[in-house]
Design a protein around this motif. Sequence first.
Motif, PDB file in Angstrom:
ATOM      1  N   ASP A   1      79.819  69.577   7.900  1.00  0.00           N
ATOM      2  CA  ASP A   1      79.589  71.407   7.184  1.00  0.00           C
ATOM      3  C   ASP A   1      78.913  70.441   5.220  1.00  0.00           C
ATOM      4  O   ASP A   1      78.450  69.591   5.732  1.00  0.00           O
ATOM      5  CB  ASP A   1      80.882  71.567   6.907  1.00  0.00           C
ATOM      6  CG  ASP A   1      80.753  73.171   6.537  1.00  0.00           C
ATOM      7  OD1 ASP A   1      81.461  74.513   7.648  1.00  0.00           O
ATOM      8  OD2 ASP A   1      80.193  73.319   5.453  1.00  0.00           O
ATOM      9  N   PRO A   2      78.258  71.347   5.439  1.00  0.00           N
ATOM     10  CA  PRO A   2      77.356  71.582   4.355  1.00  0.00           C
ATOM     11  C   PRO A   2      78.312  71.148   2.993  1.00  0.00           C
ATOM     12  O   PRO A   2      77.606  70.426   2.055  1.00  0.00           O
ATOM     13  CB  PRO A   2      76.182  72.811   4.576  1.00  0.00           C
ATOM     14  CG  PRO A   2      76.537  72.984   5.883  1.00  0.00           C
ATOM     15  CD  PRO A   2      77.124  72.414   6.093  1.00  0.00           C
ATOM     16  N   VAL A   3      79.231  71.939   2.834  1.00  0.00           N
ATOM     17  CA  VAL A   3      80.660  71.653   2.502  1.00  0.00           C
ATOM     18  C   VAL A   3      81.087  69.953   1.466  1.00  0.00           C
ATOM     19  O   VAL A   3      80.442  70.283   0.118  1.00  0.00           O
ATOM     20  CB  VAL A   3      81.649  72.392   2.732  1.00  0.00           C
ATOM     21  CG1 VAL A   3      82.367  71.416   2.999  1.00  0.00           C
ATOM     22  CG2 VAL A   3      82.628  73.191   0.938  1.00  0.00           C
ATOM     23  N   TYR A   4      80.516  69.465   2.517  1.00  0.00           N
ATOM     24  CA  TYR A   4      80.629  67.595   2.182  1.00  0.00           C
ATOM     25  C   TYR A   4      79.535  67.410   1.869  1.00  0.00           C
ATOM     26  O   TYR A   4      80.142  66.052   1.028  1.00  0.00           O
ATOM     27  CB  TYR A   4      81.066  67.409   4.032  1.00  0.00           C
ATOM     28  CG  TYR A   4      82.224  67.713   4.121  1.00  0.00           C
ATOM     29  CD1 TYR A   4      83.559  68.099   4.120  1.00  0.00           C
ATOM     30  CD2 TYR A   4      82.521  68.423   5.807  1.00  0.00           C
ATOM     31  CE1 TYR A   4      84.416  68.484   4.602  1.00  0.00           C
ATOM     32  CE2 TYR A   4      83.479  68.815   6.268  1.00  0.00           C
ATOM     33  CZ  TYR A   4      84.432  68.496   5.969  1.00  0.00           C
ATOM     34  OH  TYR A   4      85.393  69.165   6.919  1.00  0.00           O
TER      35      TYR A   4
ATOM     36  N   ILE B   1      77.238  68.729  -0.702  1.00  0.00           N
ATOM     37  CA  ILE B   1      77.873  69.133  -1.916  1.00  0.00           C
ATOM     38  C   ILE B   1      78.588  68.756  -2.191  1.00  0.00           C
ATOM     39  O   ILE B   1      78.647  68.172  -3.515  1.00  0.00           O
ATOM     40  CB  ILE B   1      77.637  71.034  -1.685  1.00  0.00           C
ATOM     41  CG1 ILE B   1      76.465  71.640  -1.160  1.00  0.00           C
ATOM     42  CG2 ILE B   1      77.271  71.523  -3.013  1.00  0.00           C
ATOM     43  CD1 ILE B   1      77.071  72.783  -0.395  1.00  0.00           C
ATOM     44  N   LYS B   2      79.433  69.171  -1.837  1.00  0.00           N
ATOM     45  CA  LYS B   2      80.880  68.121  -2.368  1.00  0.00           C
ATOM     46  C   LYS B   2      80.595  66.819  -3.355  1.00  0.00           C
ATOM     47  O   LYS B   2      80.898  66.164  -4.117  1.00  0.00           O
ATOM     48  CB  LYS B   2      82.382  68.261  -1.811  1.00  0.00           C
ATOM     49  CG  LYS B   2      82.929  67.800  -2.363  1.00  0.00           C
ATOM     50  CD  LYS B   2      83.668  68.400  -3.445  1.00  0.00           C
ATOM     51  CE  LYS B   2      85.499  68.031  -4.088  1.00  0.00           C
ATOM     52  NZ  LYS B   2      85.293  68.828  -5.593  1.00  0.00           N
TER      53      LYS B   2
ATOM     54  N   LYS C   1      72.735  71.071  16.018  1.00  0.00           N
ATOM     55  CA  LYS C   1      72.866  71.867  14.986  1.00  0.00           C
ATOM     56  C   LYS C   1      73.023  72.168  13.716  1.00  0.00           C
ATOM     57  O   LYS C   1      73.003  72.341  12.485  1.00  0.00           O
ATOM     58  CB  LYS C   1      74.703  72.486  15.898  1.00  0.00           C
ATOM     59  CG  LYS C   1      74.593  73.695  16.321  1.00  0.00           C
ATOM     60  CD  LYS C   1      75.744  73.760  17.555  1.00  0.00           C
ATOM     61  CE  LYS C   1      75.978  74.030  19.128  1.00  0.00           C
ATOM     62  NZ  LYS C   1      76.568  74.020  19.776  1.00  0.00           N
TER      63      LYS C   1
ATOM     64  N   ARG D   1      69.463  71.929  11.706  1.00  0.00           N
ATOM     65  CA  ARG D   1      70.029  73.233  11.396  1.00  0.00           C
ATOM     66  C   ARG D   1      69.959  73.440  10.133  1.00  0.00           C
ATOM     67  O   ARG D   1      69.771  74.315   9.247  1.00  0.00           O
ATOM     68  CB  ARG D   1      70.380  74.495  12.864  1.00  0.00           C
ATOM     69  CG  ARG D   1      69.097  74.864  13.658  1.00  0.00           C
ATOM     70  CD  ARG D   1      69.280  76.293  14.596  1.00  0.00           C
ATOM     71  NE  ARG D   1      68.476  76.994  14.788  1.00  0.00           N
ATOM     72  CZ  ARG D   1      68.177  77.860  15.155  1.00  0.00           C
ATOM     73  NH1 ARG D   1      69.184  78.398  15.064  1.00  0.00           N
ATOM     74  NH2 ARG D   1      67.086  78.151  15.732  1.00  0.00           N
TER      75      ARG D   1
ATOM     76  N   ILE E   1      71.663  70.937   8.533  1.00  0.00           N
ATOM     77  CA  ILE E   1      70.736  70.326   7.167  1.00  0.00           C
ATOM     78  C   ILE E   1      69.474  70.607   6.728  1.00  0.00           C
ATOM     79  O   ILE E   1      69.557  70.647   5.330  1.00  0.00           O
ATOM     80  CB  ILE E   1      70.509  68.633   7.290  1.00  0.00           C
ATOM     81  CG1 ILE E   1      71.366  67.824   8.239  1.00  0.00           C
ATOM     82  CG2 ILE E   1      69.300  67.807   6.385  1.00  0.00           C
ATOM     83  CD1 ILE E   1      71.326  67.022   8.845  1.00  0.00           C
TER      84      ILE E   1
ATOM     85  N   LEU F   1      69.845  73.603   4.717  1.00  0.00           N
ATOM     86  CA  LEU F   1      71.094  73.456   3.424  1.00  0.00           C
ATOM     87  C   LEU F   1      69.958  72.730   2.083  1.00  0.00           C
ATOM     88  O   LEU F   1      69.458  73.096   0.768  1.00  0.00           O
ATOM     89  CB  LEU F   1      71.713  71.727   3.285  1.00  0.00           C
ATOM     90  CG  LEU F   1      72.380  71.612   2.308  1.00  0.00           C
ATOM     91  CD1 LEU F   1      73.614  72.638   0.702  1.00  0.00           C
ATOM     92  CD2 LEU F   1      72.838  70.355   2.429  1.00  0.00           C
TER      93      LEU F   1
ATOM     94  N   LEU G   1      80.397  74.214  -6.162  1.00  0.00           N
ATOM     95  CA  LEU G   1      80.015  74.221  -4.660  1.00  0.00           C
ATOM     96  C   LEU G   1      80.549  75.581  -3.978  1.00  0.00           C
ATOM     97  O   LEU G   1      80.031  75.625  -2.475  1.00  0.00           O
ATOM     98  CB  LEU G   1      81.226  73.081  -4.687  1.00  0.00           C
ATOM     99  CG  LEU G   1      81.854  73.199  -3.462  1.00  0.00           C
ATOM    100  CD1 LEU G   1      80.699  71.915  -2.787  1.00  0.00           C
ATOM    101  CD2 LEU G   1      83.446  72.262  -3.299  1.00  0.00           C
TER     102      LEU G   1
ATOM    103  N   LEU H   1      62.180  71.738  13.968  1.00  0.00           N
ATOM    104  CA  LEU H   1      62.257  71.212  12.967  1.00  0.00           C
ATOM    105  C   LEU H   1      62.542  69.908  13.084  1.00  0.00           C
ATOM    106  O   LEU H   1      62.828  69.316  12.552  1.00  0.00           O
ATOM    107  CB  LEU H   1      63.668  71.621  12.395  1.00  0.00           C
ATOM    108  CG  LEU H   1      64.599  72.733  12.352  1.00  0.00           C
ATOM    109  CD1 LEU H   1      66.044  73.122  12.600  1.00  0.00           C
ATOM    110  CD2 LEU H   1      64.063  73.887  11.501  1.00  0.00           C
TER     111      LEU H   1
END
Lengths: 143, 376
Positions: A50-53, A55-56, A83, A86, A88, A91, B304, B370
Motif C-alpha cells: 500500500d502507498p502508505v508504507y 509514504i511512511k 496493480k 497503478r 505507484i 502516488l 501521512l 503506464l
Amino acid sequence: MTEKDNFEPKIIGFLCNWCTSAAADLAGTSRIQYPANLHPIRVMCSGTVDPVYLIKALLSGADAVLVGGCHPGDCHYVSGNYKARRRIAMLKEIFKALGLEEDRIWARWISASEGQEFARMVREITEETRKQGPGPMANNWAL
Amino acid sequence: MANSVLLPVENGQIRKTINEFLRDLLSKKIVEAVLAPIAHPAGNDIVQSLVSDAKYLEQADVFAPVLPVVSARIVSAITRLAPASKKTAVVMRPCEMRAVIELVKLQQAQLDNLVLIGVDCPGAYSLDDYKQFAVEKSSDDFVKAWRQDKEDTKLRAGCQICKYPVPLTADLVIGIIGADQKDDLLLQADTEKGEQVLEGMGLTIETDGEIAKQRESAVEQMLSRMAGKREKFFEQTGEEVGGLENLSAIFASCIKCHNCKTVCPVCYCRECFFDSPTFDLEADRYLGLAEKKGAIRMPTDTLLFHLTRMTHMGTSCVGCGACEEACPSNIPLLKIFQLVGDRVQELFGYVPGRSLEDELPPVAFKEDELEWIGEK
C-alpha cells in the motif's frame, strides 16, 4: 569534508518474494558487490504494498523508496504487479501535483534470475539518491 | 434523446411546485418513500429525511443552498445491509449521486428499488453562511438569482469550481438549466425507471425533443464555463499548496480529529487503518522517534494521514467539499483534494460516479499501460 560528502543514502525497498527478493539472494550467493544502502523488506507480492508504507518510509528517514516486483505478465499471483504499477503511478502523480519529490519513489521489475541486474539497480538508485541529497521529509520533525 | 417535460411554476414558487410533485409521487403510490432534504421544524436547518407520509414533503427544500450531510452516506446507511424492498425515491445533488455510484461499486450501497432523482445544482453555502442566508431569504430567491447568472462568491469553494453541476446517472432530473428563462422547471427521464415515473404521474412527454435540445446546449455552455474556472483554480492552487514547505504550513494546524475522513462520502472502510492499533506505540518507541529526529510532532503522522487518504480516495473524490466544511482548523482540504483528485482521475481516464460500468482504478489494470513505471 562537507556533510553532503558524508551522506549515505538510506533506501527502503519492498521486494516481492518470487522475483526481486530472489534476485537479491542470487546477487548475494553469486558474491556480486553492491552498495549496502538498500534496506530490503520482503513482501509476498508487490501488489501488497500500500502507498502508505512508501509514504511512511519517506517520512521516517528514508531518502528513497523502491518497490521491486516480477516483470509485467510474470506475477506469481497473475496481476499483483499490474496493480502495484497503478498504485505507484498514482502516488507519483500525487507527489507531482503537490510539488513533492516524486523521483525518490522507484519501481523496478527484476526476475529471480537477474542477480546482476539487481546489483546494478542498487548501484543506480544509490548514486541517484546521493546526487539528490538527503530526503526533505526524512529529517523533518514537524510533518 | 432524453424524454423531457416542462413543469410549469406559478408565481415563481419553485419549492412549492417541486414539493407538490414529490408529494404526488407518494400519494399516487409511484414510490412508497422519499429521501429528501426537509426543513427542520425547530428552525432554519435542513435535514435529510426519509419520508413515508406525504404531508411531511410540504417542508421539503431540495434547492436550499446547504449540504449538511452528503446523502450518499445516508443511502449507504439505508441500503448497505439489505436493499430496499419498497420503491424509494432519493432526491440528491449531482455530487451526492456520483458518490452513491462510487459506493455501489465499493459494495457499500445497493440501488435496487431506488429511483434516483437528481437536481441541477446551483451550489451551496457553508453551514454558517446558510444560517445567515436562511434568516431572510428562501431557496426560491437563490435559484432565481442563480438563473440570472449572478456570480455568487459566497458559495463554497467546491461549488464554485464544480465539474459536473448536472446529474450524470439520474433516473429523473429536476432541471433548472435550459428550462427557458422563465421560472419553469424541467423534468427529464434519463432511464426507463424515470419514464415510468413521468407516465405514472400522468405527465405527457414531449416528442419533438425541442426542450431536451435546448437543455443540452445550455448544459454544454455551463460545463465549458466551469472547465475554464477549474483551470484557473488549479493553476492558483498548485502555487499555493505546492512544495513541502507550503504543505507543511497548511497541515500545521491539523489536529488529527479525522473529521475529514468521517464525513467523506467515499472514504468507506468500516475500520480505518488510521484508527487501528498500528499507531498505538509504547512510550519507549515514541521516545525513540523523538531521539531520532530531535523532536517529533504529536499526535504523530499528520501528513501521512492526509497523503494516504489521497492515495486511497483520490480516484473516487467527487469534490463535494464535505471534508473542508468539517475541518475545525479551516484547512483548504477541498482545494488540495480537487487538485490531486483531478490529476489521478485523469491518469486513468476515470470520472467518479459517471457509470457503474467504469471499474475503480485501484482494483483494475491494463496490461499495456503506464510502461514508464519500472523502466530502466
